[in-house]
Design an enzyme around this catalytic site. Structure first.
Site, PDB file in Angstrom:
ATOM      1  N   ASN A   7       6.936  -5.888   9.170  1.00  0.00           N
ATOM      2  CA  ASN A   7       7.078  -4.455   9.414  1.00  0.00           C
ATOM      3  C   ASN A   7       6.175  -4.118  10.600  1.00  0.00           C
ATOM      4  O   ASN A   7       4.950  -4.056  10.467  1.00  0.00           O
ATOM      5  CB  ASN A   7       6.669  -3.656   8.168  1.00  0.00           C
ATOM      6  CG  ASN A   7       6.860  -2.158   8.337  1.00  0.00           C
ATOM      7  OD1 ASN A   7       6.652  -1.601   9.413  1.00  0.00           O
ATOM      8  ND2 ASN A   7       7.249  -1.493   7.270  1.00  0.00           N
ATOM      9  N   GLU A  42      11.063  -1.182  10.334  1.00  0.00           N
ATOM     10  CA  GLU A  42      10.517   0.001  11.003  1.00  0.00           C
ATOM     11  C   GLU A  42      10.524  -0.180  12.521  1.00  0.00           C
ATOM     12  O   GLU A  42       9.467  -0.123  13.171  1.00  0.00           O
ATOM     13  CB  GLU A  42       9.108   0.312  10.497  1.00  0.00           C
ATOM     14  CG  GLU A  42       9.102   1.087   9.186  1.00  0.00           C
ATOM     15  CD  GLU A  42       7.822   1.857   8.957  1.00  0.00           C
ATOM     16  OE1 GLU A  42       7.775   3.054   9.298  1.00  0.00           O
ATOM     17  OE2 GLU A  42       6.876   1.258   8.424  1.00  0.00           O
ATOM     18  N   TYR A 159      14.409  -2.582   4.541  1.00  0.00           N
ATOM     19  CA  TYR A 159      13.232  -1.712   4.558  1.00  0.00           C
ATOM     20  C   TYR A 159      13.498  -0.621   3.524  1.00  0.00           C
ATOM     21  O   TYR A 159      14.135   0.390   3.808  1.00  0.00           O
ATOM     22  CB  TYR A 159      13.013  -1.120   5.951  1.00  0.00           C
ATOM     23  CG  TYR A 159      11.955  -0.032   5.988  1.00  0.00           C
ATOM     24  CD1 TYR A 159      10.707  -0.228   5.427  1.00  0.00           C
ATOM     25  CD2 TYR A 159      12.214   1.196   6.597  1.00  0.00           C
ATOM     26  CE1 TYR A 159       9.740   0.768   5.450  1.00  0.00           C
ATOM     27  CE2 TYR A 159      11.250   2.193   6.640  1.00  0.00           C
ATOM     28  CZ  TYR A 159      10.025   1.977   6.066  1.00  0.00           C
ATOM     29  OH  TYR A 159       9.064   2.966   6.082  1.00  0.00           O
ATOM     30  N   ASP A 198      10.266  -5.213   3.607  1.00  0.00           N
ATOM     31  CA  ASP A 198       9.332  -4.280   2.980  1.00  0.00           C
ATOM     32  C   ASP A 198      10.038  -3.628   1.795  1.00  0.00           C
ATOM     33  O   ASP A 198      10.859  -2.726   1.966  1.00  0.00           O
ATOM     34  CB  ASP A 198       8.898  -3.241   4.017  1.00  0.00           C
ATOM     35  CG  ASP A 198       7.852  -2.279   3.480  1.00  0.00           C
ATOM     36  OD1 ASP A 198       7.532  -2.356   2.282  1.00  0.00           O
ATOM     37  OD2 ASP A 198       7.360  -1.439   4.261  1.00  0.00           O
ATOM     38  N   ASN A 200       8.422  -1.961  -0.548  1.00  0.00           N
ATOM     39  CA  ASN A 200       7.664  -0.744  -0.848  1.00  0.00           C
ATOM     40  C   ASN A 200       7.364  -0.596  -2.336  1.00  0.00           C
ATOM     41  O   ASN A 200       7.353   0.519  -2.876  1.00  0.00           O
ATOM     42  CB  ASN A 200       8.398   0.496  -0.332  1.00  0.00           C
ATOM     43  CG  ASN A 200       7.785   1.026   0.954  1.00  0.00           C
ATOM     44  OD1 ASN A 200       6.564   1.060   1.107  1.00  0.00           O
ATOM     45  ND2 ASN A 200       8.617   1.433   1.893  1.00  0.00           N
ATOM     46  N   ASP A 298       0.302  -1.769  10.700  1.00  0.00           N
ATOM     47  CA  ASP A 298      -0.414  -1.608   9.438  1.00  0.00           C
ATOM     48  C   ASP A 298       0.037  -2.628   8.409  1.00  0.00           C
ATOM     49  O   ASP A 298      -0.501  -2.666   7.301  1.00  0.00           O
ATOM     50  CB  ASP A 298      -0.239  -0.187   8.900  1.00  0.00           C
ATOM     51  CG  ASP A 298       1.227   0.191   8.732  1.00  0.00           C
ATOM     52  OD1 ASP A 298       2.089  -0.484   9.313  1.00  0.00           O
ATOM     53  OD2 ASP A 298       1.506   1.178   8.027  1.00  0.00           O
TER      54      ASP A 298
END
Length: 638
Positions: A7, A42, A159, A198, A200, A298
């Site tokens: 990401n 992203e 994502y 990702d 999440n 990040d």
């Protein structure tokens, strides 16, 4: 073969960090990652904003999915190195409803069947109501999924949505349900599947920086997303978490950190990026890990390495190159949604950027043929007329000076920049070889030295501005008049006299001599200056010392206060979030965040606070400055 997922939090921000800013082209970034298949999440861009070196790098096939309406948001991409791997088919989205024009033929599709809303138990936006989406295409509108057929397995790069608010939870859960259903149908068709990206979701308490706290362990799986993920992962479900399979007890194996609080410095993060595979792929997995040292986002990259060969239970050796053949034909046509087949990159459509780029040098103009007529020359009379006008301007400026010899100083003046005087311009001579015309023409535009007075006379005098001339005069002691003020009431004459005599001090006029049309503020300034002259001037040394001390107290930076728990100097921060407090500064404890740091009584139990890390000290910088000035005032008065 290596498969990498990352990401990147924006394809346009990644090149701003080291070492990615050392590469001139995006291909250099892909090569530096040293992976055969690279999956990004992203991307935060759009098809129209995608530059060519990112869209179609050399030696790579690229596939993208962008949001339908939100530019610079979400987005995923897959890059496959054509030298080591060949993408057979590719689709955008998980629902199978996102189709190119014209739509896919049957042989272009990866699956025979796709998820359908009526076959799934979707979550409603309001509990107790049946308003679950009936069309799964709404879940694919944010550009969150790509499906690539690689022969040995089907790769899904996702994502998954983040739960930014309670109203966002149904969308997040329904996307998870659609992902699970798509994998289930692929497995039912006999395909092996690898899901990367990702998700999440934290899979277990060990994957969360505060997961070990007693209050979190008891309620960790109460969240619906965590409960769903636990049931989908092995051993409850069919999908194997590859990294945790290789590192079952490893703590601190986080892939995401909150950069706003510098959480990466103390590894205060979470693991929300995964490589999930069906059981049939595990024999091909040689190794898997995270790359926590790679910066630029990040998140950090994660990867798995595939074996070059495996041996079955019967003793048969299967080579990876046989189950994932590489088409080395440079003229091979990639799947239809590949960026190389987009009109703007396939040569069918001209890019808008080409209209604003640097054009090539124009071809040299061929020499004119002797038969062509020569270019028409400017008549000498025209040149004489132009030079005569310039000379007249200089003569007019010289005639205005009565005594140039009385001022020895001189300045450079551009004669060509002087305006002609209103006197009538003399008619040019009809003789082309007039010596005066040649002399005037040769000196036009050149500089010569003129006296300062002549320069001042050639320009109109500036109209003086009434009132205070500069802010510095507010802080200077008024000087006594060095001569008797002239008996005049004209502000213009006083200003001109000061301009011509810059060494003289300021002129103080009686209030009665002032023009009644003067501004009231100017009259007040004159009155105050006369009152100050009447007062005795204090000694210069004492006045300077007190003034310096006052300015030092006023302009000195406010010392950072100490936090209440550690009694250490705090750190200054600025509010960046939109709202009424944006731009305001505040102080927080300077210690880094870490497991059990004090997030406040409403978010952290007192018995779980770890005072080794940041405490809950907070104070606005304006309050700190106000308290500091109050203390300074009290000490000076005492």
């Amino acid at each position: 073969m290596r498969i990498l997922s990352w990401n990147i939090n924006g394809v346009r921000t990644l090149p701003q960090y080291h070492p990615w800013n050392s590469f001139k082209l995006f291909q250099g970034i892909l090569e530096h990652l040293k992976a055969d298949i690279i999956c990004f999440q992203e991307m935060k861009t759009s098809r129209t904003a995608l530059v060519k070196d990112v869209a179609v790098p050399d030696h790579f096939d690229s596939f993208f999915s962008f949001p339908a309406s939100k530019g610079g948001y979400s987005g995923v991409a897959v890059y496959t190195d054509t030298r080591t791997v060949t993408a057979l088919k590719a689709e955008e989205g998980l629902s199978g409803t996102l189709q190119p024009k014209p739509p896919f033929q049957t042989e272009e599709r990866i699956s025979r069947s796709y998820p359908y809303a009526h076959e799934m138990d979707l979550m409603s936006s309001v509990e107790g109501e049946s308003d679950a989406p009936s069309d799964l295409s709404v879940l694919d509108e944010e550009g969150r999924g790509l499906v690539i057929d690689l022969g040995l397995f089907v790769l899904i790069n996702v994502y998954c949505p983040n739960e930014t608010s309670d109203t966002r939870l149904p969308y997040k859960m329904n996307y998870h349900f659609m992902l699970q259903e798509r994998v289930r149908k692929l497995v039912a068709e006999g395909r092996q599947v690898m899901v990367v990206g990702d998700i999440n979701v934290c899979a277990a308490p060990i994957d969360h920086c505060d997961g070990h706290l007693p209050s979190n362990v008891e309620t960790f799986y109460d969240h619906p997303a965590r409960a769903w993920f636990q049931n989908w992962r092995h051993p409850q479900g069919e999908m194997i978490d590859v990294l945790r399979q290789f590192w079952p007890e490893r703590k601190g194996m986080y892939t995401c950190w909150n950069t706003k609080i510098s959480a990466r410095d103390t590894n205060y993060g979470t693991r929300i990026d995964y490589v999930l595979v069906t059981p049939g792929l595990m024999p091909w997995i040689r190794h898997g890990d995270i790359q926590a040292s790679v910066k630029g986002s990040d998140h950090c990259p994660i990867y798995v390495d595939l074996r070059d060969e495996i041996t079955t239970e019967s003793g048969k050796i299967i080579y990876l190159k046989d189950v994932m053949p590489v088409d080395g034909n440079a003229q091979r046509v990639p799947p239809r949604i590949a960026a190389k087949r987009w009109d703007e990159f396939s040569g069918k459509q001209q890019l808008l950027s080409t209209f604003f780029g640097k054009k090539g040098k124009a071809p040299a103009t061929p020499q004119a043929d002797s038969s062509q007529p020569a270019a028409k020359e400017v008549p000498p009379a025209t040149k004489t007329r132009q030079s005569s006008g310039t000379r007249t301007a200089s003569q007019s400026a010289t005639d205005t000076i009565e005594h140039p010899s009385s001022i020895p100083e001189s300045i450079d003046v551009d004669v060509g920049s002087l305006k002609p005087s209103p006197s009538p311009t003399p008619q040019p001579s009809s003789t082309p070889n007039n010596p005066s015309s040649q002399s005037s023409s040769s000196t036009a535009g050149q500089k010569r030295k003129l006296p300062r007075a002549q320069s001042a006379a050639s320009k109109p005098a500036k109209k003086p501005k009434p009132g205070q001339s500069s802010i510095a005069s507010f802080f200077a002691q008024p000087l006594a008049p060095s001569f008797s003020p002239p008996n005049t009431t004209s502000i213009a004459s006083r200003s001109q006299d000061t301009d011509r005599n810059p060494d003289r001090g300021p002129v103080t006029l009686p209030i009665s001599a002032a023009d009644p049309d003067l501004d009231a503020d100017y009259q007040l300034a004159l009155k105050l200056s006369q009152e100050l002259e009447a007062e005795p001037v204090p000694p210069a040394a004492t006045s300077t010392k007190e003034s310096s001390k006052a300015w030092s107290n006023l302009m000195a930076p406010v010392a950072a206060p100490n936090c209440t728990v550690h009694d250490e100097p705090t750190k200054l921060y600025t509010v960046n979030k939109q709202g009424p407090n944006k731009g305001k500064t505040f102080y927080l404890c300077s210690r880094p965040v870490g497991p059990g740091y004090d997030r406040g009584r409403s978010e952290r139990l007192r018995e779980e606070v770890n005072h080794e890390y940041r405490c809950n000290y907070f104070k606005w910088a304006s309050d700190v400055k106000r308290e500091s000035l109050s203390r300074a005032t009290d000490s000076s008065s005492s």
